[in-house]
Design a protein around this motif. Structure first.
Motif, PDB file in Angstrom:
ATOM      1  N   TYR A 288       0.836  -1.205   0.000  1.00 13.37           N
ATOM      2  CA  TYR A 288       0.000   0.000   0.000  1.00 13.37           C
ATOM      3  C   TYR A 288       0.870   1.254   0.000  1.00 13.37           C
ATOM      4  O   TYR A 288       1.763   1.398   0.844  1.00 13.37           O
ATOM      5  N   LEU A 289       0.610   2.117  -0.957  1.00 13.98           N
ATOM      6  CA  LEU A 289       1.222   3.443  -0.988  1.00 13.98           C
ATOM      7  C   LEU A 289       0.088   4.457  -1.064  1.00 13.98           C
ATOM      8  O   LEU A 289      -0.539   4.608  -2.115  1.00 13.98           O
ATOM      9  N   PRO A 290      -0.238   5.113   0.053  1.00 11.22           N
ATOM     10  CA  PRO A 290      -1.408   6.008   0.099  1.00 11.22           C
ATOM     11  C   PRO A 290      -1.379   7.044  -1.020  1.00 11.22           C
ATOM     12  O   PRO A 290      -0.339   7.628  -1.321  1.00 11.22           O
ATOM     13  N   GLY A 291      -2.551   7.212  -1.637  1.00 13.92           N
ATOM     14  CA  GLY A 291      -2.687   8.164  -2.726  1.00 13.92           C
ATOM     15  C   GLY A 291      -2.192   7.659  -4.065  1.00 13.92           C
ATOM     16  O   GLY A 291      -2.325   8.367  -5.074  1.00 13.92           O
ATOM     17  N   GLN A 292      -1.637   6.440  -4.086  1.00 15.38           N
ATOM     18  CA  GLN A 292      -1.078   5.932  -5.330  1.00 15.38           C
ATOM     19  C   GLN A 292      -1.662   4.578  -5.728  1.00 15.38           C
ATOM     20  O   GLN A 292      -2.338   4.478  -6.745  1.00 15.38           O
ATOM     21  N   PHE A 293      -1.424   3.542  -4.923  1.00 13.44           N
ATOM     22  CA  PHE A 293      -1.901   2.219  -5.328  1.00 13.44           C
ATOM     23  C   PHE A 293      -2.082   1.326  -4.106  1.00 13.44           C
ATOM     24  O   PHE A 293      -1.528   1.563  -3.026  1.00 13.44           O
ATOM     25  N   LEU A 294      -2.889   0.297  -4.303  1.00 17.49           N
ATOM     26  CA  LEU A 294      -3.081  -0.785  -3.343  1.00 17.49           C
ATOM     27  C   LEU A 294      -2.991  -2.092  -4.129  1.00 17.49           C
ATOM     28  O   LEU A 294      -3.804  -2.352  -5.012  1.00 17.49           O
ATOM     29  N   HIS A 295      -1.990  -2.899  -3.817  1.00 13.57           N
ATOM     30  CA  HIS A 295      -1.746  -4.140  -4.552  1.00 13.57           C
ATOM     31  C   HIS A 295      -2.042  -5.315  -3.630  1.00 13.57           C
ATOM     32  O   HIS A 295      -1.366  -5.518  -2.625  1.00 13.57           O
ATOM     33  N   LEU A 296      -3.089  -6.090  -3.962  1.00 15.61           N
ATOM     34  CA  LEU A 296      -3.458  -7.286  -3.204  1.00 15.61           C
ATOM     35  C   LEU A 296      -2.908  -8.511  -3.921  1.00 15.61           C
ATOM     36  O   LEU A 296      -3.320  -8.824  -5.042  1.00 15.61           O
ATOM     37  N   LEU A 297      -1.977  -9.199  -3.271  1.00 19.01           N
ATOM     38  CA  LEU A 297      -1.325 -10.352  -3.888  1.00 19.01           C
ATOM     39  C   LEU A 297      -1.838 -11.633  -3.260  1.00 19.01           C
ATOM     40  O   LEU A 297      -1.789 -11.807  -2.047  1.00 19.01           O
ATOM     41  N   ASN A 298      -2.322 -12.520  -4.111  1.00 24.12           N
ATOM     42  CA  ASN A 298      -2.850 -13.807  -3.675  1.00 24.12           C
ATOM     43  C   ASN A 298      -1.705 -14.694  -3.183  1.00 24.12           C
ATOM     44  O   ASN A 298      -0.796 -15.021  -3.939  1.00 24.12           O
ATOM     45  N   ILE A 299      -1.726 -15.074  -1.897  1.00 27.38           N
ATOM     46  CA  ILE A 299      -0.636 -15.857  -1.320  1.00 27.38           C
ATOM     47  C   ILE A 299      -0.690 -17.312  -1.786  1.00 27.38           C
ATOM     48  O   ILE A 299       0.331 -17.936  -2.056  1.00 27.38           O
ATOM     49  N   GLN A 300      -1.905 -17.871  -1.893  1.00 23.96           N
ATOM     50  CA  GLN A 300      -2.035 -19.289  -2.233  1.00 23.96           C
ATOM     51  C   GLN A 300      -1.720 -19.571  -3.691  1.00 23.96           C
ATOM     52  O   GLN A 300      -1.207 -20.636  -4.029  1.00 23.96           O
ATOM     53  N   HIS A 301      -2.027 -18.611  -4.578  1.00 24.65           N
ATOM     54  CA  HIS A 301      -1.808 -18.823  -6.011  1.00 24.65           C
ATOM     55  C   HIS A 301      -1.154 -17.581  -6.614  1.00 24.65           C
ATOM     56  O   HIS A 301      -1.774 -16.858  -7.393  1.00 24.65           O
ATOM     57  N   PRO A 302       0.099 -17.351  -6.273  1.00 20.16           N
ATOM     58  CA  PRO A 302       0.758 -16.147  -6.795  1.00 20.16           C
ATOM     59  C   PRO A 302       1.404 -16.342  -8.158  1.00 20.16           C
ATOM     60  O   PRO A 302       2.034 -15.426  -8.668  1.00 20.16           O
ATOM     61  N   ASP A 303       1.258 -17.544  -8.749  1.00 25.08           N
ATOM     62  CA  ASP A 303       1.971 -17.827  -9.977  1.00 25.08           C
ATOM     63  C   ASP A 303       1.478 -16.971 -11.136  1.00 25.08           C
ATOM     64  O   ASP A 303       2.279 -16.490 -11.941  1.00 25.08           O
ATOM     65  N   LEU A 304       0.159 -16.774 -11.236  1.00 26.80           N
ATOM     66  CA  LEU A 304      -0.395 -15.971 -12.319  1.00 26.80           C
ATOM     67  C   LEU A 304      -0.742 -14.580 -11.804  1.00 26.80           C
ATOM     68  O   LEU A 304      -1.439 -14.435 -10.801  1.00 26.80           O
ATOM     69  N   LEU A 305      -0.271 -13.568 -12.508  1.00 24.99           N
ATOM     70  CA  LEU A 305      -0.467 -12.186 -12.073  1.00 24.99           C
ATOM     71  C   LEU A 305      -1.937 -11.795 -12.066  1.00 24.99           C
ATOM     72  O   LEU A 305      -2.344 -10.886 -11.336  1.00 24.99           O
TER      73      LEU A 305
END
Length: 819
Positions: A288-305
């Motif tokens: 999280y970078l306030p005012g810019q972006f929020l990136h939620l990354l799947n922990i169980q299946h991170p292979d596919l973006l």
């Protein structure tokens, strides 16, 4: 306080009140404090004076920092643990919940001089649950770790993660503290992270604003997150030489690779660029970078973006968290260090669904769909809204099938929590790769060495992490159940389905039948019988339950019919899924695996029913749509289109459909499609002719010219065995002619090389002077007298029927009236 006293209290999350623990009668700059589990001992570390005070008062001989151990129940003795010039953090260890009060407490001391040690504090119980420290000289202590540059405390699981520099790389280690034992080093992992050796960075050991401001510019922004499913992630932000560019890496240690993300920011003032904050949301890691972006990354299946959700603008705003002084001390929490506030952090289901509905890119839709199903599990209201979105966006998703993803992901989320390691064996997506990109994000993937674990008889997280690492060693993607083998077997049996299956189920040939006198074909027949037994044993109970539910709801008119094609596919799936699970879950036991397979196939069918129910409700249809006396409405045509997409998705996954699906689909097709389109759909396998629908169509429709054309087109396309069953429901000369022709053909084929004696001239019906017909009927009668019958059940078809049909057909062609 007003008297410039320093009070220490303990905030209760349940009562929303502070419990007063201790008071110093002066204003202190407290660095760290911790209370033991029984709330009888308090450890406090504070600064005795500032550098200015030291210079003005010449206090060179007095230590700058003091660490005290205080008896607070009752308030009594105070013991000095440390008097040094380096900062010290304190942290009591907590045993498992529910353990009785102990006569021993353990305390960690974390020194700014880059070492951590443990103190064992023994107490003596007095009256009314009061305790005092046992007077036995110096307290026993043990060195936990030395020469570290970064450390993080996991309060919930009593774990200490730390990093020590080792040549050009860094080594991440973990010490697990046990309730009734000492501590063990349980994990070691080599990371390609350049550490700054000038400052010690501490995470979750309390917060000192002044110190952290000084350390932030000289140390690594790094956090370790764990998940209930055995995920272990190391998140760190990296320095970038390019202005307006943020770089951060996520090391998925449980998968054996890391992903480095480079995000190009919109033009902004340089002073607004701060470090990325990381948060643990259990199934997801948030950057999280306030005012810019929020990136939620799947922990169980991170292979596919495409399973990671990258949000910008207003979608990326987290309520009240508008600065980067954020820490995530445990799952789904965040501390705003500057404001001194603790927050529960969770994904908003309403906001996620709104984002799903307004998304224009496939990567966003796919990520939001999986996030909704994984994070919120399978609530009925959420499923209803997702199904509604799917029905409206079937043609807008170009790189994936939303029905396939919904069914597979829902099955995965429903089944995997029930059995350990099942998540490694069941499919979670219909996609094999993803060639798309996320705008504004560059991702680089690197293979890393797997962590080394050393533990004995450890349950919970460590056991699950070890299982994840083992699956990576054995090529995890190949462990997931694939429909390719099922598809091959299904294709191999397609010819047998057309011949042996229909002959076995619909016709009663004699003992010398070509289908049963061959040894190889008998084995095939036995195999098919076994497959059908599998389908009945594992699926029919679920079908009955599901159909009774829909019958009570009076929604979708699915019929309780025997669809042998679908039963065969169900039986094949049951057989192969059982074999697949037995190879990898032998310790579970056959009975448990049988139940898992039953639940899987039953849930699969129920999901299709669920889609049908929501679609039926949305378009306000009712059971009368299975009548053929009028054309279909616009709503029925929309439902027909959705059913066609469900069929397409099922064929793509080689997935069985509920009994009655093809019958209802064909019924809607008859009502909604023009004849040439209907026949085109039938010829191309989109619509399948079923006994229930064809019988109803032949019986209910009158014989107008248009209906005759429809019936004749359907009858001509019926499979052999099915045609023999349903043609009798159409009392029409054309149909009688077809039956007679088929009878003559079969009768003459069965005659073979037999010699037939000269026919006896005998009039079987009305006198006919047409000699070819006389001769044919006499030949057929003689063959019948010799006991050669093509089908025992159709006794009403004989030489007399052939003669009468031929006469009627001839009179009809000549335009004459037959009597």
């Amino acid at each position: 306080g007003n008297q410039r006293n320093t009070h220490i209290g303990l905030y209760d999350l349940q009562t929303k009140q502070n419990e007063h623990l201790y008071m110093f009668e002066k204003d202190l700059h407290i660095i760290s404090c911790s209370v033991n589990n029984e709330r009888t001992l308090l450890a406090v570390s504070f600064c005795q004076y500032t550098e200015e005070e030291r210079a003005s008062q010449l206090l060179q001989s007095v230590s700058k920092y003091l660490t005290l151990l205080i008896e607070i129940h009752p308030i009594n003795n105070v013991r000095v643990l440390k008097a040094v010039d380096s900062c010290v953090r304190v942290q009591f260890l907590y045993p498992v919940e529910g353990r009785n009060s102990s006569t021993e407490s353990r305390l960690l001391l974390v020194s700014e001089d880059k070492y951590i040690e443990q103190f064992d504090i023994r107490v003596v119980a007095e009256e009314e649950h009061k305790v005092v420290i046992q007077k036995s000289g110096q307290l026993p202590r043990a060195k936990v770790v030395d020469d570290l540059v970064w450390a993080q405390w996991d309060m919930m699981e009593q774990r200490l993660f730390y990093i020590v520099p080792k040549e050009s790389k860094s080594t991440l280690r973990c010490v697990q503290f046990y309730p009734d034992e000492n501590f063990n080093s349980i994990l070691e992992s080599h990371l390609d992270i350049a550490v700054n050796d000038t400052q010690l960075k501490l995470v979750n050991f309390g917060y000192d604003y002044c110190q952290d401001q000084d350390v932030a510019s000289k140390s690594l922004n790094l956090q370790v997150f764990t998940s209930k499913a055995g995920g272990l992630c190391v998140c760190c932000s990296l320095a970038s030489d390019i202005p307006h560019e943020i770089v951060y890496s996520i090391y998925f240690l449980h998968k054996g690779y890391n992903k480095t993300f480079t995000v190009s920011l919109e033009r902004t003032e340089s002073h607004q660029l701060k470090e990325v904050a990381f948060m643990n949301l259990d199934y997801y890691v948030a950057a999280y970078l306030p005012g810019q972006f929020l990136h939620l990354l799947n922990i169980q299946h991170p292979d596919l973006l495409c399973y990671s959700l990258f949000l910008t603008g207003e979608d990326a705003r987290i309520d009240t968290l508008q600065n980067c002084s954020i820490r995530s001390p445990w799952v789904s929490t965040a501390v705003d260090c500057e404001a001194g506030s603790l927050y529960d952090v969770s994904i908003s289901d309403s906001a996620l669904l709104q984002f799903l509905q307004k998304s224009k890119r496939d990567c966003e839709r796919l990520a939001a769909l999986h996030c909704a199903l994984l994070y919120f599990q399978h609530t009925e209201d959420l499923e209803m809204q997702i199904i509604r979105w799917i029905s409206e966006n079937m043609s807008t998703c170009h790189s994936f099938d939303p029905i396939q993803e919904f069914i597979i992901a829902s099955l995965y989320c429903r089944m995997c929590p029930e059995t350990q390691n099942l998540d490694k064996l069941l499919p979670y997506t219909s996609l094999h790769d993803w060639i798309g990109v996320v705008p504004g994000v560059i991702c680089a993937t690197d293979i890393i060495s797997l962590p080394v674990l050393e533990f004995q008889n450890s349950k919970g997280f460590w056991e699950k992490l070890n299982s994840n690492l083992e699956s990576v060693k054995y090529a995890e993607p190949h462990l997931h159940y694939q429909s390719n083998v099922l598809r091959r077997e299904w294709r191999n049996l397609s010819e047998e389905v057309r011949s042996i299956l229909f002959g076995l189920l619909f016709c009663s040939f004699c003992d010398s039948c070509v289908f049963t006198n061959q040894r190889e074909e008998r084995r095939t027949t036995a195999y098919l019988r076994n497959i059908f037994e599998n389908a009945k044993k594992y699926v029919l109970v679920s079908i009955i339950f599901t159909l009774s539910y829909f019958a009570q709801a009076r929604l979708v008119p699915l019929f309780e019919e025997e669809d042998y094609q679908q039963q065969l596919l169900m039986g094949l799936m049951v057989s192969q899924l059982k074999d697949h699970l037995m190879r990898h879950l032998q310790y579970v036991g056959k009975k448990k695996i049988d139940q898992i397979v039953l639940d899987y196939v039953a849930n699969l069918l129920n999901l299709v029913h669920r889609i049908m129910k929501e679609v039926w409700r949305r378009y306000q249809l009712h059971s009368c749509v299975f009548c053929f006396d009028e054309r279909g409405s616009a709503g029925e045509f929309a439902v027909f289109h959705i059913m066609s997409r469900i069929l397409e998705a099922a064929n793509g996954m080689c997935m069985p459909l509920p009994p009655g699906f093809h019958t209802l689909h064909l019924g809607l097709g008859v009502r909604c499609l023009p004849l040439h389109t209907l026949l085109h759909y039938i010829d191309n396998g989109v619509l399948q002719l079923t006994e229930t629908c064809v019988r109803k169509l032949l019986k209910d429709l009158d014989d107008t010219e248009q209906n005759e054309k429809l019936k004749f087109s359907i009858v001509m396309r019926l499979p052999e065995a099915l045609g023999q069953k349903v043609r009798q429901y159409w009392n029409h000369p054309i149909n009688a002619n077809l039956i007679a022709r088929k009878y003559v053909k079969l009768l003459l084929e069965k005659l073979g090389n037999r010699q037939c004696s000269r026919p006896i001239p005998e009039r079987l019906s009305v006198p006919v002077e047409f000699l070819p017909l006389n001769y044919l009927t006499n030949v057929l009668a003689e063959i019948e007298n010799q006991g050669v019958h093509p089908c025992e059940k159709q006794d009403h078809v004989n030489a007399r029927f052939v003669e009468e049909t031929a006469l009627k057909h001839t009179m009809t062609l000549l335009g004459l009236k037959y009597s």
